[in-house]
Design a protein around this motif. Structure first.
Motif, PDB file in Angstrom:
ATOM      1  N   ARG A   3       0.869  -1.182   0.000  1.00 42.36           N
ATOM      2  CA  ARG A   3       0.000   0.000   0.000  1.00 42.36           C
ATOM      3  C   ARG A   3       0.905   1.232   0.000  1.00 42.36           C
ATOM      4  NH1 ARG A   3      -2.370  -3.554   4.045  1.00 42.36           N
ATOM      5  NH2 ARG A   3      -0.886  -2.528   5.392  1.00 42.36           N
ATOM      6  N   LEU A   5       1.329   5.517  -0.339  1.00 42.81           N
ATOM      7  CA  LEU A   5       0.773   6.865  -0.270  1.00 42.81           C
ATOM      8  C   LEU A   5       1.743   7.811  -0.966  1.00 42.81           C
ATOM      9  CD1 LEU A   5      -1.306   8.951   0.861  1.00 42.81           C
ATOM     10  CD2 LEU A   5       0.243   9.176   2.830  1.00 42.81           C
ATOM     11  N   SER A  56      -2.673   5.499  -2.984  1.00 44.59           N
ATOM     12  CA  SER A  56      -3.487   6.624  -2.529  1.00 44.59           C
ATOM     13  C   SER A  56      -2.693   7.904  -2.765  1.00 44.59           C
ATOM     14  CB  SER A  56      -3.792   6.497  -1.037  1.00 44.59           C
ATOM     15  OG  SER A  56      -4.547   5.341  -0.769  1.00 44.59           O
ATOM     16  N   ASP A  80      -6.657   5.941  -5.107  1.00 41.54           N
ATOM     17  CA  ASP A  80      -7.600   6.443  -4.111  1.00 41.54           C
ATOM     18  C   ASP A  80      -7.279   7.903  -3.793  1.00 41.54           C
ATOM     19  OD1 ASP A  80      -9.479   6.437  -1.918  1.00 41.54           O
ATOM     20  OD2 ASP A  80      -7.752   6.205  -0.583  1.00 41.54           O
ATOM     21  N   THR A  81      -8.297   8.740  -3.745  1.00 38.82           N
ATOM     22  CA  THR A  81      -8.080  10.174  -3.493  1.00 38.82           C
ATOM     23  C   THR A  81      -8.713  10.641  -2.181  1.00 38.82           C
ATOM     24  OG1 THR A  81     -10.039  10.765  -4.794  1.00 38.82           O
ATOM     25  CG2 THR A  81      -7.911  10.719  -5.959  1.00 38.82           C
ATOM     26  N   ARG A  82      -9.020   9.737  -1.278  1.00 43.71           N
ATOM     27  CA  ARG A  82      -9.693  10.141  -0.031  1.00 43.71           C
ATOM     28  C   ARG A  82      -8.810  11.047   0.841  1.00 43.71           C
ATOM     29  NH1 ARG A  82     -10.725   4.560   2.735  1.00 43.71           N
ATOM     30  NH2 ARG A  82     -10.335   3.903   0.623  1.00 43.71           N
ATOM     31  N   HIS A  83      -7.495  11.049   0.628  1.00 40.99           N
ATOM     32  CA  HIS A  83      -6.599  11.868   1.445  1.00 40.99           C
ATOM     33  C   HIS A  83      -6.263  13.211   0.804  1.00 40.99           C
ATOM     34  CE1 HIS A  83      -6.270   8.517   4.116  1.00 40.99           C
ATOM     35  NE2 HIS A  83      -5.825   7.756   3.141  1.00 40.99           N
TER      36      HIS A  83
END
Length: 149
Positions: A3, A5, A56, A80-83
């Motif tokens: 994972r 970031l 992400s 993923d763009t939640r952050h």
């Protein structure tokens, strides 16, 4: 699979392809024009997501059609763009790229009017979830604190 970031920039790239680079003050027609999502961190994450990593992005988006375009492109590429944070002011960074078929060279004109992703944005992320952190050295004032965290 790891994972990842990525913290850094995403842009709207407008790429004009020309037969030859124009002289100063020329007015020429391009052979083609493409609008795509770009940016160091965003591009890196799209490549890694394509290789199967869970990616992400932590960065800044504008609250307009260009910001939604970037967010949708990242999502469609498995990032993923939640952050990310959405700024009510400013506009997405735009890179106008001129490609010359004659020489293979490119010229980039960059416009930026968006706040940088900051430490306050970053502090809300549960870093223990991630196996690998990728930092683009954009907001150097906050970067040292992000790295320390």
């Amino acid at each position: 699979m790891a994972r990842i970031l990525g913290t850094g920039n995403a842009t709207v790239d407008i790429v004009h392809s020309l037969t030859a680079y124009p002289a100063e003050n020329d007015e020429v027609r391009c052979d083609s024009r493409v609008m795509s999502r770009g940016g160091n961190a965003a591009n890196t994450l799209v490549v890694l997501a394509g290789l199967g990593y869970r990616c992400s992005w932590a960065g800044m988006l504008s609250d307009d059609a260009e910001g939604r375009f970037v967010q949708q492109d990242l999502a469609s590429n498995g990032v993923d763009t939640r952050h990310c944070s959405v700024s009510p002011r400013g506009a997405m960074p735009v890179s106008t790229v001129i490609l010359s078929a004659a020489t293979g060279s490119r010229t980039i004109v960059h416009y930026r009017d968006l706040p940088e992703y900051g430490l306050t944005d970053f502090e809300g992320i549960m870093l223990g979830y991630f196996d690998w952190l990728h930092f683009e050295g954009r907001n150097t004032a906050a970067l040292a604190c992000m790295l320390e965290r």
